[in-house]
Design a protein around this motif. Structure first.
Motif, PDB file in Angstrom:
ATOM      1  N   LYS A   7      39.527 -45.115  43.544  1.00  0.00           N
ATOM      2  CA  LYS A   7      38.313 -44.641  43.134  1.00  0.00           C
ATOM      3  C   LYS A   7      36.978 -45.225  43.824  1.00  0.00           C
ATOM      4  N   TYR A  13      32.194 -37.145  42.928  1.00  0.00           N
ATOM      5  CA  TYR A  13      32.177 -35.936  42.716  1.00  0.00           C
ATOM      6  C   TYR A  13      33.310 -35.377  43.473  1.00  0.00           C
ATOM      7  N   TYR A  14      33.841 -36.124  44.444  1.00  0.00           N
ATOM      8  CA  TYR A  14      35.198 -35.931  45.157  1.00  0.00           C
ATOM      9  C   TYR A  14      36.374 -36.024  44.389  1.00  0.00           C
ATOM     10  N   GLU A  15      36.333 -36.673  42.925  1.00  0.00           N
ATOM     11  CA  GLU A  15      37.572 -36.817  42.346  1.00  0.00           C
ATOM     12  C   GLU A  15      38.205 -35.320  42.216  1.00  0.00           C
ATOM     13  N   THR A  16      37.512 -34.291  41.885  1.00  0.00           N
ATOM     14  CA  THR A  16      37.903 -33.058  41.534  1.00  0.00           C
ATOM     15  C   THR A  16      38.736 -32.712  42.886  1.00  0.00           C
ATOM     16  N   TYR A  17      38.698 -32.909  43.910  1.00  0.00           N
ATOM     17  CA  TYR A  17      39.435 -32.708  45.333  1.00  0.00           C
ATOM     18  C   TYR A  17      40.508 -33.702  45.315  1.00  0.00           C
ATOM     19  N   SER A  19      42.176 -35.418  43.220  1.00  0.00           N
ATOM     20  CA  SER A  19      43.230 -35.747  42.201  1.00  0.00           C
ATOM     21  C   SER A  19      44.222 -34.410  42.512  1.00  0.00           C
ATOM     22  N   LYS A  20      43.778 -33.437  43.428  1.00  0.00           N
ATOM     23  CA  LYS A  20      44.681 -32.145  43.691  1.00  0.00           C
ATOM     24  C   LYS A  20      45.736 -32.653  44.692  1.00  0.00           C
ATOM     25  N   HIS A 157      40.270 -30.380  48.838  1.00  0.00           N
ATOM     26  CA  HIS A 157      39.254 -29.145  48.760  1.00  0.00           C
ATOM     27  C   HIS A 157      40.150 -27.699  49.066  1.00  0.00           C
ATOM     28  N   HIS A 160      42.067 -26.824  46.450  1.00  0.00           N
ATOM     29  CA  HIS A 160      41.055 -26.205  45.173  1.00  0.00           C
ATOM     30  C   HIS A 160      40.731 -24.759  45.473  1.00  0.00           C
ATOM     31  N   SER A 163      43.670 -22.546  44.818  1.00  0.00           N
ATOM     32  CA  SER A 163      44.023 -22.482  43.380  1.00  0.00           C
ATOM     33  C   SER A 163      43.010 -21.193  42.720  1.00  0.00           C
TER      34      SER A 163
END
Length: 170
Positions: A7, A13-17, A19-20, A157, A160, A163
């Motif tokens: 981390k 901000y990039y955790e959203t991506y 984590s996928k 990304h 994301h 999805s």
């Protein structure tokens, strides 16, 4: 095998991506994701590729073009940082990119070919990055990120947006 970035290697901000991206061989995942994206988008006829699920939202062609453009930008950033370039890299405005394209006028086949070429280029680039270079940190638009962080942003990304396509366009 490329390990998952910590981390401290990217902006929150990039955790959203990031984590996928599943915990598996990163390059195997990128190749499988390429195949899945090609199979997902090839099923749409030209009329469906122009579909927008709400006013002001992107068409399917624009979503695919955006995935491709973003991978180009992130791969370039990854290259610069991995090679030790300490130049502060600028951000980019995805909405300006989309506003200045003609994705809706291009066939889905051309857009798929473009995505495939960019992904194959990313896969080749990964082979040229030394193990020690993955933890190199650079600055992109006021935040620090490693080459490894950018690699995971690329995959996350795309995931994301896949999805979103599956939830809102199918």
């Amino acid at each position: 095998m490329l390990k998952r970035p910590g981390k401290d290697e990217y902006a929150p901000y990039y955790e959203t991506y990031i984590s996928k991206v599943p915990d598996e061989d990163y390059e195997v995942f990128l190749q499988r994701q390429l195949d899945e994206i090609l199979a997902l988008f090839v099923q749409f006829d030209n009329e469906k590729t122009l579909y927008r699920y709400a006013p002001g939202k992107w068409s399917l062609k624009e979503v695919l073009g955006h995935i491709t453009d973003t991978e180009r930008v992130m791969s370039y950033r990854m290259l610069r940082i991995a090679r030790g370039d300490s130049t502060v890299l600028p951000g980019f405005d995805q909405d300006v990119f989309i506003a200045n394209t003609s994705f809706d006028e291009v066939s889905i086949e051309v857009l798929l070919h473009d995505f495939k070429a960019v992904r194959q280029s990313t896969l080749t680039l990964l082979q040229t990055i030394a193990d020690s270079a993955w933890s190199r940190q650079g600055n992109v638009s006021t935040f620090d990120i490693t080459a490894r962080g950018l690699a995971y942003v690329i995959a996350g990304h795309a995931e994301h947006h896949v999805s979103i396509v599956q939830e809102r366009y199918l």
